[in-house]
Design a protein around this motif. Structure first.
Motif, PDB file in Angstrom:
ATOM      1  N   ASP A  41       0.853  -1.252   0.027  1.00 16.09           N
ATOM      2  CA  ASP A  41       0.043   0.039  -0.041  1.00 16.09           C
ATOM      3  C   ASP A  41       0.891   1.304   0.051  1.00 16.09           C
ATOM      4  OD1 ASP A  41      -2.099  -1.593   0.024  1.00 16.09           O
ATOM      5  OD2 ASP A  41      -2.346  -1.571   2.347  1.00 16.09           O
ATOM      6  N   ARG A  42       2.083   1.127   0.576  1.00 16.90           N
ATOM      7  CA  ARG A  42       2.958   2.269   0.662  1.00 16.90           C
ATOM      8  C   ARG A  42       3.496   2.835  -0.775  1.00 16.90           C
ATOM      9  NH1 ARG A  42       7.692   2.793   5.124  1.00 16.90           N
ATOM     10  NH2 ARG A  42       8.057   4.973   4.758  1.00 16.90           N
ATOM     11  N   VAL A  43       3.753   1.737  -1.516  1.00 19.18           N
ATOM     12  CA  VAL A  43       3.976   1.994  -2.704  1.00 19.18           C
ATOM     13  C   VAL A  43       3.156   2.297  -3.728  1.00 19.18           C
ATOM     14  CG1 VAL A  43       5.434   0.961  -5.032  1.00 19.18           C
ATOM     15  CG2 VAL A  43       6.158   0.368  -2.675  1.00 19.18           C
ATOM     16  N   LYS A  44       1.926   1.942  -3.610  1.00 19.77           N
ATOM     17  CA  LYS A  44       0.870   2.381  -4.289  1.00 19.77           C
ATOM     18  C   LYS A  44       0.538   3.829  -4.233  1.00 19.77           C
ATOM     19  CE  LYS A  44      -1.657  -2.000  -4.986  1.00 19.77           C
ATOM     20  NZ  LYS A  44      -2.950  -2.851  -4.703  1.00 19.77           N
ATOM     21  N   ARG A  45       0.429   4.159  -2.707  1.00 25.50           N
ATOM     22  CA  ARG A  45       0.355   5.752  -2.564  1.00 25.50           C
ATOM     23  C   ARG A  45       1.444   6.433  -3.541  1.00 25.50           C
ATOM     24  NH1 ARG A  45      -1.130   3.907   2.642  1.00 25.50           N
ATOM     25  NH2 ARG A  45       1.032   4.452   3.372  1.00 25.50           N
ATOM     26  N   LEU A  46       2.580   6.073  -3.595  1.00 27.84           N
ATOM     27  CA  LEU A  46       3.599   6.937  -4.262  1.00 27.84           C
ATOM     28  C   LEU A  46       3.336   6.826  -5.587  1.00 27.84           C
ATOM     29  CD1 LEU A  46       6.847   5.548  -2.482  1.00 27.84           C
ATOM     30  CD2 LEU A  46       5.880   7.840  -2.315  1.00 27.84           C
ATOM     31  N   LEU A  47       2.740   5.637  -6.289  1.00 26.55           N
ATOM     32  CA  LEU A  47       2.496   5.399  -7.773  1.00 26.55           C
ATOM     33  C   LEU A  47       1.116   5.804  -8.093  1.00 26.55           C
ATOM     34  CD1 LEU A  47       4.136   1.997  -8.425  1.00 26.55           C
ATOM     35  CD2 LEU A  47       5.014   4.420  -8.930  1.00 26.55           C
ATOM     36  N   ASP A  48       0.464   6.577  -7.207  1.00 25.87           N
ATOM     37  CA  ASP A  48      -0.933   6.962  -7.319  1.00 25.87           C
ATOM     38  C   ASP A  48      -1.206   8.146  -8.606  1.00 25.87           C
ATOM     39  OD1 ASP A  48      -3.591   8.658  -6.709  1.00 25.87           O
ATOM     40  OD2 ASP A  48      -3.941   6.434  -6.064  1.00 25.87           O
ATOM     41  N   LEU A  49      -1.993   8.197  -9.395  1.00 25.24           N
ATOM     42  CA  LEU A  49      -2.191   8.928 -10.402  1.00 25.24           C
ATOM     43  C   LEU A  49      -2.544  10.349  -9.898  1.00 25.24           C
ATOM     44  CD1 LEU A  49      -2.484   8.859 -13.510  1.00 25.24           C
ATOM     45  CD2 LEU A  49      -4.774   8.660 -13.603  1.00 25.24           C
ATOM     46  N   ARG A  50      -2.951  10.465  -8.792  1.00 23.38           N
ATOM     47  CA  ARG A  50      -3.024  11.960  -8.328  1.00 23.38           C
ATOM     48  C   ARG A  50      -1.716  12.482  -7.939  1.00 23.38           C
ATOM     49  NH1 ARG A  50      -6.824  10.610  -3.385  1.00 23.38           N
ATOM     50  NH2 ARG A  50      -5.381   8.578  -3.350  1.00 23.38           N
ATOM     51  N   ASN A  51      -0.595  11.713  -7.694  1.00 21.63           N
ATOM     52  CA  ASN A  51       0.711  12.409  -7.645  1.00 21.63           C
ATOM     53  C   ASN A  51       1.408  12.503  -9.132  1.00 21.63           C
ATOM     54  OD1 ASN A  51       0.252  12.182  -5.051  1.00 21.63           O
ATOM     55  ND2 ASN A  51       1.367  10.017  -5.091  1.00 21.63           N
ATOM     56  N   GLY A  52       0.659  12.365 -10.035  1.00 23.87           N
ATOM     57  CA  GLY A  52       1.363  12.581 -11.356  1.00 23.87           C
ATOM     58  C   GLY A  52       0.847  13.796 -12.107  1.00 23.87           C
ATOM     59  N   ASN A  53       1.455  14.111 -13.292  1.00 24.63           N
ATOM     60  CA  ASN A  53       1.336  15.591 -13.951  1.00 24.63           C
ATOM     61  C   ASN A  53       0.225  15.579 -14.775  1.00 24.63           C
ATOM     62  OD1 ASN A  53       2.067  13.946 -15.799  1.00 24.63           O
ATOM     63  ND2 ASN A  53       4.320  14.840 -16.035  1.00 24.63           N
ATOM     64  N   GLN A  54      -0.016  16.721 -15.446  1.00 18.59           N
ATOM     65  CA  GLN A  54      -1.293  16.785 -16.402  1.00 18.59           C
ATOM     66  C   GLN A  54      -1.183  15.985 -17.353  1.00 18.59           C
ATOM     67  OE1 GLN A  54      -4.025  18.427 -15.518  1.00 18.59           O
ATOM     68  NE2 GLN A  54      -5.236  17.923 -17.578  1.00 18.59           N
ATOM     69  N   LYS A  55      -0.128  15.431 -17.991  1.00 18.17           N
ATOM     70  CA  LYS A  55       0.071  14.519 -19.271  1.00 18.17           C
ATOM     71  C   LYS A  55      -0.224  13.158 -18.975  1.00 18.17           C
ATOM     72  CE  LYS A  55       3.438  13.363 -22.571  1.00 18.17           C
ATOM     73  NZ  LYS A  55       5.050  13.351 -23.044  1.00 18.17           N
ATOM     74  N   GLU A  56       0.327  12.495 -17.583  1.00 19.16           N
ATOM     75  CA  GLU A  56       0.026  11.391 -17.151  1.00 19.16           C
ATOM     76  C   GLU A  56      -1.635  10.977 -17.017  1.00 19.16           C
ATOM     77  OE1 GLU A  56       4.179  10.380 -15.126  1.00 19.16           O
ATOM     78  OE2 GLU A  56       2.278  10.894 -13.895  1.00 19.16           O
ATOM     79  N   VAL A  57      -2.162  12.365 -16.469  1.00 19.46           N
ATOM     80  CA  VAL A  57      -3.924  11.913 -16.094  1.00 19.46           C
ATOM     81  C   VAL A  57      -4.289  12.086 -17.443  1.00 19.46           C
ATOM     82  CG1 VAL A  57      -5.829  13.301 -15.170  1.00 19.46           C
ATOM     83  CG2 VAL A  57      -3.454  13.443 -13.849  1.00 19.46           C
ATOM     84  N   VAL A  58      -4.041  12.780 -18.428  1.00 17.55           N
ATOM     85  CA  VAL A  58      -4.911  12.706 -19.695  1.00 17.55           C
ATOM     86  C   VAL A  58      -4.615  11.442 -20.478  1.00 17.55           C
ATOM     87  CG1 VAL A  58      -4.878  13.920 -22.082  1.00 17.55           C
ATOM     88  CG2 VAL A  58      -4.755  15.198 -20.048  1.00 17.55           C
ATOM     89  N   ALA A  59      -3.354  10.729 -20.524  1.00 18.24           N
ATOM     90  CA  ALA A  59      -3.088   9.739 -21.076  1.00 18.24           C
ATOM     91  C   ALA A  59      -3.828   8.612 -20.445  1.00 18.24           C
ATOM     92  CB  ALA A  59      -1.660   9.345 -21.057  1.00 18.24           C
ATOM     93  N   SER A  60      -4.107   8.658 -19.113  1.00 17.01           N
ATOM     94  CA  SER A  60      -4.653   7.554 -18.165  1.00 17.01           C
ATOM     95  C   SER A  60      -6.170   7.768 -18.846  1.00 17.01           C
ATOM     96  CB  SER A  60      -4.543   7.666 -16.922  1.00 17.01           C
ATOM     97  OG  SER A  60      -5.461   6.831 -16.148  1.00 17.01           O
ATOM     98  N   GLN A  61      -6.810   8.961 -18.919  1.00 19.84           N
ATOM     99  CA  GLN A  61      -8.176   9.035 -19.419  1.00 19.84           C
ATOM    100  C   GLN A  61      -8.351   8.734 -20.717  1.00 19.84           C
ATOM    101  OE1 GLN A  61      -8.951  13.371 -18.654  1.00 19.84           O
ATOM    102  NE2 GLN A  61      -9.319  13.082 -16.403  1.00 19.84           N
ATOM    103  N   LYS A  62      -7.476   8.902 -21.519  1.00 16.41           N
ATOM    104  CA  LYS A  62      -7.480   8.235 -23.006  1.00 16.41           C
ATOM    105  C   LYS A  62      -7.535   6.830 -23.089  1.00 16.41           C
ATOM    106  CE  LYS A  62      -5.081   8.773 -27.401  1.00 16.41           C
ATOM    107  NZ  LYS A  62      -4.043   9.483 -27.983  1.00 16.41           N
ATOM    108  N   LYS A  63      -6.924   6.131 -22.197  1.00 17.63           N
ATOM    109  CA  LYS A  63      -6.643   4.824 -22.179  1.00 17.63           C
ATOM    110  C   LYS A  63      -7.835   4.285 -21.847  1.00 17.63           C
ATOM    111  CE  LYS A  63      -3.854   0.913 -20.391  1.00 17.63           C
ATOM    112  NZ  LYS A  63      -2.703   0.741 -19.705  1.00 17.63           N
ATOM    113  N   ARG A  64      -8.415   4.749 -20.542  1.00 14.21           N
ATOM    114  CA  ARG A  64      -9.619   4.204 -20.220  1.00 14.21           C
ATOM    115  C   ARG A  64     -10.947   4.287 -21.076  1.00 14.21           C
ATOM    116  NH1 ARG A  64     -10.812   5.324 -13.566  1.00 14.21           N
ATOM    117  NH2 ARG A  64      -9.116   3.950 -12.943  1.00 14.21           N
ATOM    118  N   GLY A  65     -10.907   5.412 -21.737  1.00 15.92           N
ATOM    119  CA  GLY A  65     -12.232   5.650 -22.705  1.00 15.92           C
ATOM    120  C   GLY A  65     -12.042   4.820 -23.865  1.00 15.92           C
ATOM    121  N   MET A  66     -10.612   4.340 -24.383  1.00 14.32           N
ATOM    122  CA  MET A  66     -10.592   3.411 -25.296  1.00 14.32           C
ATOM    123  C   MET A  66     -10.709   1.959 -24.928  1.00 14.32           C
ATOM    124  SD  MET A  66      -6.960   5.053 -27.039  1.00 14.32           S
ATOM    125  CE  MET A  66      -6.714   3.841 -28.123  1.00 14.32           C
TER     126      MET A  66
END
Length: 287
Positions: free
Chosen positions: A185-210
Motif C-alpha cells: 500500500d505504501r508503494v501504491k500511494r507513491l504511484l497513485d495517479l493523483r501524484n502524476g502530472n497533467q500529461k499522465e492524467v490525460v493519457a490515463s483518461q484516454k486509455k480508459r475511454g479507448m
C-alpha cells in the motif's frame, strides 16, 4: 505594236523581248475590247506575268487601228465610238452547308424526341432508378414501432456501458503502467495517479475511454476507438485554448481534429450504425 513596245520600259535583250512578247500578246487579245473605247488614264497599269503595261504613255487604241479594221463587222461598237462595258461576274457568296458534329448531335436529339412523343412516351428518357412522386411509400415498420426499437436499443447500450465503466473503476490506475502487480500500500500511494502530472492524467483518461469501446484486447484502430482518442485530444485543446486565447496555431489544429472526427463518424454512420449510435450517445456528441 510599235507604240506598245516603246511603252514597255524594259531591257532590249533578245531573251527579255521573247518573254515580253509571250506575255504581252495574250494580254492584248483579252483586253483589246475593253481598251478600244477608252482614252488612256494616268496611274493605271495592267500586269501579266513579267510584263507590265503603263497606259499613261499610250495613245488611244482606236488611233492604232486602221479604218478598215474599225469598219470590220467583228468590232461593231468601234464604228460609233460607243464605249464597251466589261461585265464583271461577281462570285456569289457561298452558303455553309457543312454538318458539324454538334449539329448532327442536336438533330439526332430532336428526331429522338419526336419519335418518343409519337410513341406516347415522354420526350426525355427517365433515369434508370426513377421513382414517380405519386408512388406511395410503404414502410416495413410504423413510426411508433421504430421509436420503441430505438428506445430499447438505447437502454441496452447504456447497461453495457455501465458494466464496462464499473469494471474499469475496479482496477486501480497507477503511474508508469504498474497496474495488475502485487505492490504494498505504501508503494501504491507513491504511484497513485493523483501524484502524476497533467500529461499522465490525460493519457490515463484516454486509455480508459479507448478500453470502453475496443472490440478486442489491445484494439487501437477501430472507428469507435479513434473517435474516443480524437475526442480526448479535442477536450485537451479546448482547455488549453480557454486559457491561451491568442494561440492561433492551436486553433488551427483544433479545427483539423474536428474535421477528422467528423469524417470518422460519417464512415461509422454508413458502415456500422449501431456502434455509431453508441459512441454518439456515450460521448454526448451533437450530430
Amino acid at each position: 505594236f510599235l507604240s506598245i513596245y516603246q511603252g514597255l520600259q524594259l531591257k532590249k535583250s533578245s531573251s527579255t523581248m521573247a518573254s515580253i512578247m509571250a506575255h504581252a500578246v495574250p494580254f492584248l487579245r483579252l483586253r483589246v475590247a475593253t481598251l478600244a473605247s477608252r482614252t488612256c488614264q494616268p496611274n493605271l497599269t495592267y500586269s501579266r506575268g513579267l510584263s507590265t503595261l503603263n497606259l499613261a504613255s499610250f495613245l488611244p487604241v482606236t488611233s492604232l487601228l486602221s479604218p478598215a479594221a474599225i469598219r470590220s463587222p467583228s468590232l461593231p461598237l468601234l464604228q460609233n465610238n460607243t464605249p464597251i462595258h466589261h461585265q464583271q461576274h461577281h462570285q456569289q457568296q457561298q452558303t455553309r452547308t457543312k454538318m458539324t458534329k454538334t449539329k448532327k448531335r442536336r438533330r439526332a436529339k430532336i428526331f429522338e424526341r419526336q419519335r418518343r412523343v409519337s410513341l406516347g412516351l415522354p420526350a426525355k428518357p427517365l433515369p434508370p432508378k426513377y421513382i414517380p412522386k405519386d408512388t406511395p411509400v410503404v414502410n416495413a415498420l410504423s413510426r411508433q414501432q421504430r421509436d420503441a426499437e430505438s428506445a430499447t436499443f438505447d437502454v441496452t447500450a447504456a447497461q453495457e456501458m455501465k458494466t464496462k465503466i464499473q469494471k474499469s473503476e475496479e482496477t486501480e490506475s497507477l503511474r508508469f503502467q504498474f497496474e495488475g502487480l502485487d505492490i504494498s500500500d505504501r508503494v501504491k500511494r507513491l504511484l497513485d495517479l493523483r501524484n502524476g502530472n497533467q500529461k499522465e492524467v490525460v493519457a490515463s483518461q484516454k486509455k480508459r475511454g479507448m478500453e470502453l469501446f475496443q472490440l478486442r484486447e489491445g484494439d487501437t484502430g477501430s472507428s469507435a476507438v479513434q473517435v474516443v482518442a480524437l475526442t480526448t485530444r479535442i477536450q485537451q485543446l479546448q482547455t488549453h485554448l480557454a486559457k491561451h486565447k491568442k494561440d492561433n496555431s492551436g486553433k488551427r489544429g483544433l479545427d483539423a481534429l474536428f474535421v477528422r472526427r467528423r469524417k470518422v463518424l460519417d464512415y461509422m454512420e454508413r458502415k456500422d450504425f449501431e456502434s455509431y449510435r453508441k459512441v454518439v450517445k456515450s460521448l454526448g456528441l451533437v450530430r
